[in-house]
Structure formats: C-alpha cells, structure tokens
Design a protein around this motif. Structure first.
Motif, PDB file in Angstrom:
ATOM      1  N   GLN A 184      23.507  14.440  20.254  1.00  0.00           N
ATOM      2  CA  GLN A 184      22.151  14.833  20.646  1.00  0.00           C
ATOM      3  C   GLN A 184      21.891  14.455  22.102  1.00  0.00           C
ATOM      4  N   ASP A 185      22.319  13.259  22.476  1.00  0.00           N
ATOM      5  CA  ASP A 185      22.152  12.814  23.863  1.00  0.00           C
ATOM      6  C   ASP A 185      22.982  13.651  24.817  1.00  0.00           C
ATOM      7  N   GLU A 186      24.214  13.958  24.426  1.00  0.00           N
ATOM      8  CA  GLU A 186      25.089  14.753  25.287  1.00  0.00           C
ATOM      9  C   GLU A 186      24.553  16.170  25.455  1.00  0.00           C
ATOM     10  N   ALA A 187      24.011  16.734  24.381  1.00  0.00           N
ATOM     11  CA  ALA A 187      23.455  18.089  24.482  1.00  0.00           C
ATOM     12  C   ALA A 187      22.236  18.114  25.393  1.00  0.00           C
ATOM     13  N   ALA A 188      21.399  17.069  25.302  1.00  0.00           N
ATOM     14  CA  ALA A 188      20.218  17.007  26.169  1.00  0.00           C
ATOM     15  C   ALA A 188      20.621  16.861  27.630  1.00  0.00           C
ATOM     16  N   CYS A 189      21.642  16.046  27.894  1.00  0.00           N
ATOM     17  CA  CYS A 189      22.131  15.909  29.278  1.00  0.00           C
ATOM     18  C   CYS A 189      22.701  17.229  29.784  1.00  0.00           C
ATOM     19  N   LEU A 191      21.667  20.119  29.051  1.00  0.00           N
ATOM     20  CA  LEU A 191      20.542  21.011  29.346  1.00  0.00           C
ATOM     21  C   LEU A 191      19.776  20.577  30.583  1.00  0.00           C
ATOM     22  N   GLY A 192      20.189  19.471  31.195  1.00  0.00           N
ATOM     23  CA  GLY A 192      19.541  19.014  32.416  1.00  0.00           C
ATOM     24  C   GLY A 192      18.357  18.109  32.198  1.00  0.00           C
ATOM     25  N   MET A 193      18.171  17.570  30.990  1.00  0.00           N
ATOM     26  CA  MET A 193      17.054  16.676  30.721  1.00  0.00           C
ATOM     27  C   MET A 193      17.371  15.288  31.250  1.00  0.00           C
ATOM     28  N   SER A 194      16.340  14.616  31.756  1.00  0.00           N
ATOM     29  CA  SER A 194      16.513  13.255  32.243  1.00  0.00           C
ATOM     30  C   SER A 194      16.641  12.291  31.069  1.00  0.00           C
ATOM     31  N   ARG A 195      17.002  11.055  31.412  1.00  0.00           N
ATOM     32  CA  ARG A 195      17.152  10.040  30.366  1.00  0.00           C
ATOM     33  C   ARG A 195      15.837   9.778  29.658  1.00  0.00           C
ATOM     34  N   LEU A 196      14.739   9.725  30.412  1.00  0.00           N
ATOM     35  CA  LEU A 196      13.425   9.484  29.821  1.00  0.00           C
ATOM     36  C   LEU A 196      13.008  10.651  28.933  1.00  0.00           C
ATOM     37  N   GLN A 197      13.222  11.880  29.389  1.00  0.00           N
ATOM     38  CA  GLN A 197      12.883  13.043  28.568  1.00  0.00           C
ATOM     39  C   GLN A 197      13.714  13.089  27.295  1.00  0.00           C
ATOM     40  N   THR A 198      14.993  12.769  27.412  1.00  0.00           N
ATOM     41  CA  THR A 198      15.858  12.755  26.229  1.00  0.00           C
ATOM     42  C   THR A 198      15.384  11.734  25.216  1.00  0.00           C
ATOM     43  N   MET A 199      15.018  10.559  25.704  1.00  0.00           N
ATOM     44  CA  MET A 199      14.566   9.508  24.805  1.00  0.00           C
ATOM     45  C   MET A 199      13.243   9.868  24.145  1.00  0.00           C
ATOM     46  N   ARG A 200      12.328  10.476  24.924  1.00  0.00           N
ATOM     47  CA  ARG A 200      10.984  10.763  24.397  1.00  0.00           C
ATOM     48  C   ARG A 200      10.957  11.985  23.493  1.00  0.00           C
ATOM     49  N   ARG A 201      11.776  13.006  23.793  1.00  0.00           N
ATOM     50  CA  ARG A 201      11.688  14.262  23.049  1.00  0.00           C
ATOM     51  C   ARG A 201      12.785  14.453  22.002  1.00  0.00           C
ATOM     52  N   ILE A 202      13.905  13.779  22.182  1.00  0.00           N
ATOM     53  CA  ILE A 202      15.046  14.012  21.285  1.00  0.00           C
ATOM     54  C   ILE A 202      15.357  12.795  20.429  1.00  0.00           C
ATOM     55  N   ILE A 203      15.573  11.646  21.077  1.00  0.00           N
ATOM     56  CA  ILE A 203      16.095  10.480  20.367  1.00  0.00           C
ATOM     57  C   ILE A 203      15.026   9.810  19.507  1.00  0.00           C
ATOM     58  N   LEU A 204      13.904   9.429  20.123  1.00  0.00           N
ATOM     59  CA  LEU A 204      12.895   8.665  19.393  1.00  0.00           C
ATOM     60  C   LEU A 204      12.290   9.425  18.203  1.00  0.00           C
ATOM     61  N   PRO A 205      11.986  10.731  18.323  1.00  0.00           N
ATOM     62  CA  PRO A 205      11.458  11.417  17.125  1.00  0.00           C
ATOM     63  C   PRO A 205      12.413  11.384  15.941  1.00  0.00           C
ATOM     64  N   GLN A 206      13.721  11.467  16.199  1.00  0.00           N
ATOM     65  CA  GLN A 206      14.678  11.386  15.098  1.00  0.00           C
ATOM     66  C   GLN A 206      14.881   9.950  14.625  1.00  0.00           C
ATOM     67  N   ALA A 207      14.755   8.998  15.548  1.00  0.00           N
ATOM     68  CA  ALA A 207      14.942   7.592  15.175  1.00  0.00           C
ATOM     69  C   ALA A 207      13.777   7.061  14.353  1.00  0.00           C
ATOM     70  N   MET A 208      12.638   7.749  14.356  1.00  0.00           N
ATOM     71  CA  MET A 208      11.463   7.247  13.636  1.00  0.00           C
ATOM     72  C   MET A 208      11.716   7.122  12.147  1.00  0.00           C
ATOM     73  N   ARG A 209      12.593   7.967  11.599  1.00  0.00           N
ATOM     74  CA  ARG A 209      12.887   7.875  10.166  1.00  0.00           C
ATOM     75  C   ARG A 209      13.536   6.547   9.805  1.00  0.00           C
ATOM     76  N   VAL A 210      14.252   5.964  10.753  1.00  0.00           N
ATOM     77  CA  VAL A 210      14.884   4.666  10.535  1.00  0.00           C
ATOM     78  C   VAL A 210      13.951   3.534  10.944  1.00  0.00           C
ATOM     79  N   ILE A 211      13.091   3.781  11.929  1.00  0.00           N
ATOM     80  CA  ILE A 211      12.230   2.727  12.462  1.00  0.00           C
ATOM     81  C   ILE A 211      11.015   2.469  11.572  1.00  0.00           C
TER      82      ILE A 211
END
Length: 307
Positions: A184-189, A191-211
C-alpha cells in the motif's frame, strides 16, 4: 401388457437425530446460579453494607460533580495520548535514527515509571521550576509565567495521565501501522503521494481496524486510572466519595456509590467501543457481527420457529 417389477426391499427409515447430552453444562450452570443467588441475597439483605444509603448518594450534587471531573480527565488524557501516540509511532518508524531513538526513549521512560510517580512529579514540579517562558533555546525568552499558576492539580493530573497514555498509544498505533501491507505504501509512493498524504489517506484508515479495539480498552482503563488523581488533591469521583465519607463515616456505602458510577460509565464506553469496532470492520468482514438488537430478534425468531 407387461408388469412393472416392484422392488421387494423396503424403503429405509428416516434418520432420527438424537441431541448430544451435556450434563456438565447443566451442573456448571447450576453451580453458577446458586453462587450468584447467594451473593445477591447477601448483598440485598445485609443492612451493614448500606445499599440504600449508597443509592441515595448516586445523584448527590457532589458525586455528580466528581463524575464530571472524571470524564473531563479521561477525555483530555485520551486526546493527548492518542495524538501523541500517533506522532510517536510515526517517529518510531522513521528512517532517521535520531528521531526514532528519541521516540523510543520517551516510550521507555513513561512506560517504565508508575503513573502515580508521574502524577506526583508533575504536581511538585513548580517547587523546583522558577519560571516557564517561550523563547529561543539558549537565548532570550518571552512571556514568563508562574509555574504554580500554570501547573494546578488538575493540570498536573492531565499531564501525568496524558503523557503516560501517549507511550502506550504509541505502541498500539505502531502495531496498527505495521499491520498494513507494505505494498500500500509502495503504491502510494508510485502515484506521487507524499509521506504525510500516504499516512493520512492510505495507512491510518486501514490501521484503524487494529487500533480501535485496544484504544477502547485503554479508554476504559483510563477512566478508572483517573482515581489516582485523588493523591494530588483532584476531587474526581473517588475523591468526592472520600470527602463525603470522611464527614459522615459511611465508608462502604460511598465506595459502593462510586462503584455504581464506574460500572455505568465503563458499560457505556464498552457499548460505544462495540459499535465503533463494527463500523470500522465494514469492508474487511463479509458479515458484520450482529448488534444486541439483532441478536435478540434472532433468538426470538428461533424460539418462534421451535414452537
């Protein structure tokens, strides 16, 4: 005209299912019911406990004020802990060794010292700090403030509880972030997304199920941990109960009153946690877990069909 031959073998009998007997379940259920009945009888018939007195104090204005202070402490500490935990988790996963080491030291320190020690530390900090100001490190400073005016008992409780919770939430958030596939992180990179955008739009929404599940447990635990603030003079729920029974000598009834409120608040938080987990489970589970209302409707439908 030819006769159709008949099959002389009789048709097999229908299989009759015999339910499996579980005598152990009935015995264990009977034991639990007997113990529960004895406990309930002792609780409601023992006048020395003062259950009626405990119920009379439930909506006392002093107790209600203590409940409000408890909820305020819980909310502030959890907001501080969640925000700080997410930041520390991202720092722990940083490729910068200094940033990752700083986050690790913070988590190591605040998880390694008791909450009570941290509360006492922040409460007594104004005795060794002469002034708090904003300025340039090792340079001029502005807006000096008196620490005794800033770090009150309530502020010390918020600092002690919130900073300690941040260390635990950092590990919870880090586990949630690591649970998301690296693709997921590699795909976002890509697409040209920054680290902050990747974390806010891709990683954290999926991580919420575990958090979410451990965060709910931490919130319930924090609600009860706020009772430690009484040692620095914060009159939360337990503190108000102690103040009343110090005057009336009704120790057990007032402790029961506090217990009733704690059980009520933790039950409400548990229900909220269940529905929050159910909401974030959408998209990952084919069938969502049933709500209590749906379970009752299913049980009623099964009973109607059995009749």
């Amino acid at each position: 005209m030819t006769e159709v031959p008949t099959d002389p073998t009789p048709a097999p009998e229908a299989i009759r299912a015999v339910p499996v007997r579980h005598p152990g379940r009935w015995v264990s259920a009977a034991i639990v019911m007997v113990v529960a009945a004895q406990l309930g009888h002792w609780l409601f018939t023992n006048e020395a406990l003062g259950l009626g007195t405990a119920w009379s104090y439930v909506f006392d204005h002093t107790i209600v004020h203590g409940v409000i202070v408890t909820l305020e402490l819980t909310a502030i500490a959890m907001v501080m802990g969640i925000v700080l935990g997410v930041v520390l988790a991202i720092m722990r996963l940083s490729k910068n060794p200094i940033v990752a080491a700083a986050a690790w030291v913070y988590i190591w320190f605040f998880r390694g010292t008791p909450v009570l020690v941290q509360l006492l530390f922040w409460f007594n900090l104004p005795s060794v700090v002469t002034a708090i100001s904003v300025g340039i490190p090792f340079g001029p400073s502005w807006l000096p403030q008196d620490p005794k005016a800033l770090i009150t008992a309530f502020a010390a409780a918020c600092l002690g509880l919130g900073l300690n919770e941040g260390a635990y939430m950092a590990e919870i958030a880090r586990a949630g972030i690591l649970s998301v596939d690296e693709g997921q992180d590699e795909a976002a990179c890509a697409l040209g997304m920054s680290r902050l955008q990747t974390m806010r739009r891709i990683i954290l929404p999926q991580a919420m199920r575990v958090i979410i599940p451990p965060t709910g447990n931490e919130t319930i635990s924090m609600l009860k941990t706020t009772s430690l603030a009484v040692v620095i003079g914060v009159l939360e729920l337990l503190g108000t109960a102690q103040a009343i029974y110090a005057r009336t000598y009704e120790v057990i009834p007032l402790l029961l009153t506090a217990s009733i409120w704690y059980l009520f608040m933790t039950s409400v938080l548990s229900v909220g946690q269940y529905y929050l987990e159910r909401r974030f489970a959408r998209g990952s589970l084919r069938n969502l877990p049933p709500t209590p209302r749906q379970r009752l409707q299913s049980m009623w439908a099964q009973r109607s069909l059995a009749r």
